[in-house]
Write an enzyme that holds these catalytic residues in place. Structure first.
Site, short mmCIF file in Angstrom:
data_model
loop_
_atom_site.label_atom_id
_atom_site.label_comp_id
_atom_site.label_asym_id
_atom_site.label_seq_id
_atom_site.Cartn_x
_atom_site.Cartn_y
_atom_site.Cartn_z
N ASP A 83 0.86 -1.18 0.00
CA ASP A 83 0.00 0.00 0.00
C ASP A 83 0.90 1.24 0.00
O ASP A 83 1.71 1.42 0.90
CB ASP A 83 -0.90 -0.03 1.25
N ASP A 94 -3.81 7.23 -3.71
CA ASP A 94 -3.63 6.17 -2.71
C ASP A 94 -3.99 4.86 -3.41
O ASP A 94 -5.05 4.78 -4.04
CB ASP A 94 -4.57 6.47 -1.54
N HIS A 162 -11.98 6.14 2.02
CA HIS A 162 -12.00 7.46 2.65
C HIS A 162 -11.95 8.58 1.62
O HIS A 162 -11.32 8.44 0.57
CB HIS A 162 -10.81 7.60 3.60
N HIS A 170 -7.64 11.46 5.20
CA HIS A 170 -8.97 11.01 5.65
C HIS A 170 -9.77 12.25 5.99
O HIS A 170 -9.77 12.71 7.11
CB HIS A 170 -8.85 10.09 6.88
N GLU A 286 -6.79 -1.49 -3.73
CA GLU A 286 -7.24 -0.10 -3.56
C GLU A 286 -6.95 0.74 -4.80
O GLU A 286 -5.90 0.60 -5.43
CB GLU A 286 -6.50 0.52 -2.36
#
Ligand code: MN
Ligand code: MN
Length: 302
Positions: A83, A94, A162, A170, A286
């Protein structure tokens, strides 16, 4: 959205995609984790971005937030989640992917489950918004959990995607990985969607301190080393997360004392590792999506 902001978001995403392709090529079993993160983070700089947070390499039952310390000897293995984020002036891409380093069938199915869930949820968002329909956060969560359950696994219920803003990873809205009672429409903005699939109970709890920190307060601190570390953090990372490895690299291992003092003084928050409660394996996939005022959806990290 002014174009320079959009350009930065798109550029960060392009760099993240390129780094992801590069990372897939270098990750092999029994490689020191520190070597992998250093290569990923160097590549981000080389391509003109900055890491938006420390690259995490979480193995098996560690769902998130493991980044090697400067003297870490851990080798890659198992079901590995990679990640990382790229930012341009605080605008972040992200993204995460998982790899199976054991040639294990269940690992491969877990990876497929989180990939399918991400793909299906983004497809749902696109279909709705690009046809001028609204999409509700719980519909997204339901799509994710349905997809993971149809692969015979469980979503991790207390990890979420998020919303993101400049220098804020976030920024207030959580994208659930399960059906919820939240009756909120997805508005234009920048979002990370990140399904986690597990063969365990489907929940994480806090583990050991991760060495990943975030600035909470710039209030005064007495010791010279803590002051030095604090000013480095303010100048280099602003409100984005950073890790002890980065600080040690810049000012040496004495910085560890400074970090400890800053944490005790309330200047820093240290994130815990996040561990699956039944110590079962977890996969994650993600992407970051940008939704404009007309409902057009761009996967920035595609
Ligand atoms: Mn991420
Ligand atoms: Mn994320």
């Amino acid at each position: 959205m002014e174009s320079s902001k959009k350009e930065k978001i798109i550029k960060a995403g392009k760099i993240a995609s390129e780094v992801r392709d590069y990372a897939r090529g270098i990750i092999k079993k029994d490689t020191p984790l520190i070597e992998i993160v250093e290569k990923i983070e160097s590549k981000i700089f080389e391509l003109g971005g900055k890491p938006a947070f420390p690259t995490t390499l979480s193995i098996d039952n560690v769902a998130a937030h493991y980044t090697p310390s400067y003297d870490d000897k851990t080798l890659s293995k198992g079901l590995l989640k990679i990640d990382f984020g790229v930012h341009i002036d605080g605008w972040t891409a992200d993204n995460a992917f998982s790899v199976d380093l054991e040639n294990n069938e269940e690992n491969k199915r877990l990876i497929k489950a989180s990939q399918d869930a991400l793909e299906n949820s983004i497809k749902l968002i696109k279909e709705k918004l690009e046809n001028n329909l609204s999409v509700n956060l719980t519909e997204i969560g339901t799509e994710i959990s349905k997809t993971i359950e149809s692969n015979n696994f469980f979503p991790v219920i207390n990890l979420t995607g998020h919303s993101m803003e400049q220098y804020n990873l976030h920024s207030g809205i959580s994208i659930p990985n399960i059906e919820t009672s939240i009756d909120l429409e997805l508005e234009p903005g920048l979002y990370a969607i990140e399904p986690f699939a597990t063969n365990g109970s489907g929940k994480v709890h806090d583990g050991k301190p991760s060495g990943i920190y975030e600035l909470k307060s710039e209030k005064n601190v007495r010791s010279p080393i803590a002051r030095e570390v604090l000013s480095l953090i303010i100048n280099e990372y602003n409100t984005l997360p950073f890790c002890s490895r980065w600080i040690v690299k810049k000012i040496g291992s004495k910085a560890i004392f400074g970090l400890k003092q800053l944490e005790e003084n309330g200047n820093l928050y240290q994130f815990p590792e996040l561990i699956e409660i039944s110590d079962s394996r977890v996969s994650q996939t993600e992407h970051t999506i940008l939704i404009d005022k007309n409902g057009k959806v761009i996967i920035t990290t595609e």
